[in-house]
Design an enzyme around this catalytic site. Structure first.
Site, PDB file in Angstrom:
ATOM      1  N   LYS A 137     -79.505  22.429 -19.392  1.00  0.00           N
ATOM      2  CA  LYS A 137     -81.070  20.871 -19.785  1.00  0.00           C
ATOM      3  C   LYS A 137     -82.004  21.928 -20.472  1.00  0.00           C
ATOM      4  O   LYS A 137     -82.293  21.386 -21.324  1.00  0.00           O
ATOM      5  CB  LYS A 137     -82.147  20.748 -18.566  1.00  0.00           C
ATOM      6  N   CYS A 172     -85.975  23.717 -16.210  1.00  0.00           N
ATOM      7  CA  CYS A 172     -85.925  23.954 -14.710  1.00  0.00           C
ATOM      8  C   CYS A 172     -84.798  22.803 -13.450  1.00  0.00           C
ATOM      9  O   CYS A 172     -84.982  21.537 -14.291  1.00  0.00           O
ATOM     10  CB  CYS A 172     -87.686  23.684 -13.677  1.00  0.00           C
ATOM     11  N   ASP A 173     -84.200  22.889 -12.546  1.00  0.00           N
ATOM     12  CA  ASP A 173     -83.569  22.095 -11.610  1.00  0.00           C
ATOM     13  C   ASP A 173     -83.719  22.716 -10.032  1.00  0.00           C
ATOM     14  O   ASP A 173     -84.091  23.810 -10.026  1.00  0.00           O
ATOM     15  CB  ASP A 173     -82.143  22.879 -11.673  1.00  0.00           C
ATOM     16  N   SER A 174     -83.900  22.064  -9.522  1.00  0.00           N
ATOM     17  CA  SER A 174     -84.286  22.482  -7.734  1.00  0.00           C
ATOM     18  C   SER A 174     -83.106  21.250  -6.771  1.00  0.00           C
ATOM     19  O   SER A 174     -82.759  20.666  -7.339  1.00  0.00           O
ATOM     20  CB  SER A 174     -85.958  21.933  -7.215  1.00  0.00           C
TER      21      SER A 174
END
Length: 187
Positions: free
Chosen positions: A36, A56-58
Protein backbone atom coordinates in the site's frame (compact mmCIF):
# COMPACT_ATOMS: atom_id res chain seq x y z
CA UNK A 1 -3.83 10.61 14.16
CA UNK A 2 -5.56 13.96 14.26
CA UNK A 3 -6.14 13.55 18.01
CA UNK A 4 -2.38 12.99 18.31
CA UNK A 5 -1.67 16.37 16.70
CA UNK A 6 -1.02 15.23 13.13
CA UNK A 7 -2.90 16.39 10.04
CA UNK A 8 -2.52 13.52 7.57
CA UNK A 9 -3.66 13.45 3.99
CA UNK A 10 -5.37 10.09 3.39
CA UNK A 11 -4.73 8.51 -0.01
CA UNK A 12 -6.33 5.15 -0.80
CA UNK A 13 -3.73 2.89 -2.40
CA UNK A 14 -6.05 0.84 -4.58
CA UNK A 15 -3.97 -2.29 -3.90
CA UNK A 16 -5.85 -5.50 -4.70
CA UNK A 17 -5.36 -7.53 -1.52
CA UNK A 18 -6.67 -10.78 -2.99
CA UNK A 19 -3.98 -13.32 -3.71
CA UNK A 20 -1.39 -11.73 -1.41
CA UNK A 21 0.13 -14.42 0.80
CA UNK A 22 2.68 -14.66 3.59
CA UNK A 23 3.90 -17.33 5.99
CA UNK A 24 2.16 -15.79 9.01
CA UNK A 25 -0.73 -13.41 9.66
CA UNK A 26 1.76 -10.82 10.99
CA UNK A 27 3.83 -11.25 7.83
CA UNK A 28 0.72 -10.75 5.73
CA UNK A 29 -0.06 -7.41 7.41
CA UNK A 30 3.55 -6.33 6.90
CA UNK A 31 3.43 -7.19 3.20
CA UNK A 32 0.09 -5.46 2.66
CA UNK A 33 1.29 -2.33 4.48
CA UNK A 34 4.41 -2.30 2.27
CA UNK A 35 2.42 -2.78 -0.93
CA UNK A 36 0.00 0.00 0.00
CA UNK A 37 2.74 2.47 0.92
CA UNK A 38 4.79 1.68 -2.17
CA UNK A 39 1.74 2.01 -4.45
CA UNK A 40 0.95 5.47 -3.11
CA UNK A 41 4.62 6.47 -3.14
CA UNK A 42 4.81 5.65 -6.85
CA UNK A 43 2.03 8.18 -7.56
CA UNK A 44 3.49 11.13 -5.66
CA UNK A 45 5.14 14.11 -7.33
CA UNK A 46 7.13 15.52 -4.42
CA UNK A 47 9.18 18.24 -6.15
CA UNK A 48 11.89 17.83 -3.49
CA UNK A 49 9.47 18.30 -0.57
CA UNK A 50 10.14 16.42 2.63
CA UNK A 51 7.38 13.85 2.91
CA UNK A 52 6.46 11.11 5.38
CA UNK A 53 4.28 8.36 3.94
CA UNK A 54 2.76 5.63 6.14
CA UNK A 55 1.10 2.46 4.93
CA UNK A 56 -0.77 0.23 7.38
CA UNK A 57 -2.85 -2.90 7.32
CA UNK A 58 -4.51 -4.79 10.18
CA UNK A 59 -5.87 -8.30 10.61
CA UNK A 60 -7.07 -10.36 13.53
CA UNK A 61 -5.20 -13.60 14.10
CA UNK A 62 -7.17 -16.43 15.67
CA UNK A 63 -5.90 -20.02 15.74
CA UNK A 64 -3.13 -19.04 13.30
CA UNK A 65 -5.61 -17.74 10.72
CA UNK A 66 -5.76 -14.13 9.52
CA UNK A 67 -9.13 -12.39 9.44
CA UNK A 68 -9.52 -9.04 7.72
CA UNK A 69 -12.69 -7.15 6.91
CA UNK A 70 -15.64 -9.54 6.68
CA UNK A 71 -17.40 -7.50 3.97
CA UNK A 72 -20.89 -8.89 4.54
CA UNK A 73 -23.23 -9.56 7.44
CA UNK A 74 -23.15 -13.35 7.21
CA UNK A 75 -19.37 -13.50 7.40
CA UNK A 76 -19.31 -10.94 10.24
CA UNK A 77 -21.83 -12.94 12.31
CA UNK A 78 -19.93 -16.17 11.70
CA UNK A 79 -16.69 -14.46 12.70
CA UNK A 80 -18.19 -13.19 15.95
CA UNK A 81 -19.49 -16.66 16.81
CA UNK A 82 -15.91 -17.87 16.39
CA UNK A 83 -14.36 -14.98 18.39
CA UNK A 84 -16.78 -14.72 21.31
CA UNK A 85 -15.24 -15.56 24.66
CA UNK A 86 -11.78 -15.98 23.10
CA UNK A 87 -8.54 -14.09 22.74
CA UNK A 88 -6.96 -13.21 19.41
CA UNK A 89 -4.04 -11.09 18.26
CA UNK A 90 -4.62 -7.93 16.26
CA UNK A 91 -1.59 -7.49 13.97
CA UNK A 92 -0.97 -4.16 12.27
CA UNK A 93 1.74 -3.84 9.66
CA UNK A 94 3.41 -0.43 9.36
CA UNK A 95 5.56 0.66 6.41
CA UNK A 96 7.07 4.15 6.57
CA UNK A 97 8.69 5.95 3.63
CA UNK A 98 10.51 9.24 4.23
CA UNK A 99 11.62 11.49 1.39
CA UNK A 100 14.04 14.18 2.61
CA UNK A 101 16.99 15.99 1.09
CA UNK A 102 16.76 14.03 -2.13
CA UNK A 103 16.96 10.64 -0.41
CA UNK A 104 14.36 7.98 0.28
CA UNK A 105 14.48 5.75 3.37
CA UNK A 106 12.06 3.12 4.64
CA UNK A 107 11.32 1.18 7.81
CA UNK A 108 8.76 -1.54 8.52
CA UNK A 109 7.43 -3.24 11.63
CA UNK A 110 4.38 -5.08 12.90
CA UNK A 111 2.54 -4.22 16.10
CA UNK A 112 0.72 -7.11 17.78
CA UNK A 113 -1.85 -6.69 20.54
CA UNK A 114 -3.83 -9.40 22.34
CA UNK A 115 -7.58 -8.77 22.38
CA UNK A 116 -10.03 -10.72 24.55
CA UNK A 117 -13.64 -10.71 23.40
CA UNK A 118 -16.75 -10.95 25.56
CA UNK A 119 -18.88 -14.08 25.35
CA UNK A 120 -21.66 -12.49 23.29
CA UNK A 121 -25.11 -14.00 22.95
CA UNK A 122 -26.44 -14.71 19.46
CA UNK A 123 -28.82 -11.75 19.90
CA UNK A 124 -25.91 -9.40 20.71
CA UNK A 125 -24.00 -10.63 17.67
CA UNK A 126 -27.00 -10.11 15.39
CA UNK A 127 -27.65 -6.63 16.82
CA UNK A 128 -24.00 -5.60 16.40
CA UNK A 129 -23.76 -6.94 12.86
CA UNK A 130 -27.02 -5.16 11.98
CA UNK A 131 -25.35 -1.81 12.74
CA UNK A 132 -22.98 -2.38 9.82
CA UNK A 133 -19.96 -1.36 11.89
CA UNK A 134 -18.16 -4.72 11.88
CA UNK A 135 -18.48 -5.27 8.12
CA UNK A 136 -15.65 -2.99 7.00
CA UNK A 137 -13.13 -3.20 9.85
CA UNK A 138 -10.28 -5.64 10.42
CA UNK A 139 -11.37 -8.56 12.54
CA UNK A 140 -15.03 -7.41 12.47
CA UNK A 141 -14.72 -5.27 15.59
CA UNK A 142 -13.83 -1.84 16.88
CA UNK A 143 -12.73 -0.66 20.31
CA UNK A 144 -13.51 2.98 19.62
CA UNK A 145 -17.08 2.50 18.45
CA UNK A 146 -20.10 0.33 19.13
CA UNK A 147 -17.95 -2.78 19.44
CA UNK A 148 -15.96 -1.37 22.35
CA UNK A 149 -18.38 -2.90 24.87
CA UNK A 150 -17.61 -6.34 23.45
CA UNK A 151 -13.85 -6.17 24.07
CA UNK A 152 -13.06 -7.26 27.63
CA UNK A 153 -9.30 -6.84 27.67
CA UNK A 154 -6.44 -5.47 25.60
CA UNK A 155 -2.89 -6.60 26.31
CA UNK A 156 -0.42 -4.34 24.57
CA UNK A 157 -0.75 -1.12 22.62
CA UNK A 158 -4.42 -0.04 22.35
CA UNK A 159 -3.55 2.33 19.45
CA UNK A 160 -2.56 -0.72 17.42
CA UNK A 161 -6.11 -2.07 17.71
CA UNK A 162 -7.52 1.18 16.33
CA UNK A 163 -5.36 0.70 13.23
CA UNK A 164 -2.01 2.40 13.76
CA UNK A 165 0.41 2.07 16.66
CA UNK A 166 1.49 5.59 17.54
CA UNK A 167 4.37 4.42 19.77
CA UNK A 168 5.63 2.03 17.08
CA UNK A 169 5.26 4.73 14.43
CA UNK A 170 7.21 7.19 16.60
CA UNK A 171 9.97 4.60 16.99
CA UNK A 172 10.17 3.94 13.24
CA UNK A 173 10.26 7.67 12.52
CA UNK A 174 13.01 8.17 15.11
CA UNK A 175 15.08 5.56 13.23
CA UNK A 176 14.55 7.71 10.12
CA UNK A 177 15.63 10.90 11.94
CA UNK A 178 12.12 12.34 12.03
CA UNK A 179 11.18 13.81 15.41
CA UNK A 180 7.58 13.15 16.39
CA UNK A 181 6.92 16.76 17.51
CA UNK A 182 8.01 17.97 14.06
CA UNK A 183 4.88 16.32 12.66
CA UNK A 184 2.45 18.16 14.90
CA UNK A 185 0.13 20.35 12.90
CA UNK A 186 0.34 24.07 13.63
CA UNK A 187 -2.13 24.94 16.38
Amino acid sequence: MRSAGLDPEVIVSGVDESGIEAATPAGLTAELARLKAEAVDATLDLDGRTTVLIGCDSMLELDGQAYGKPGDAGVAAERWRLMRGRTGVLNTGHHVVVHAGGSRTVRSAVGSTRVTFADLSDAEIEAYVATGEPLEVAGAFTVDGLGGAFVERIEGDPHNVVGISLPLLRSLLRELDVAWPSLWAPG
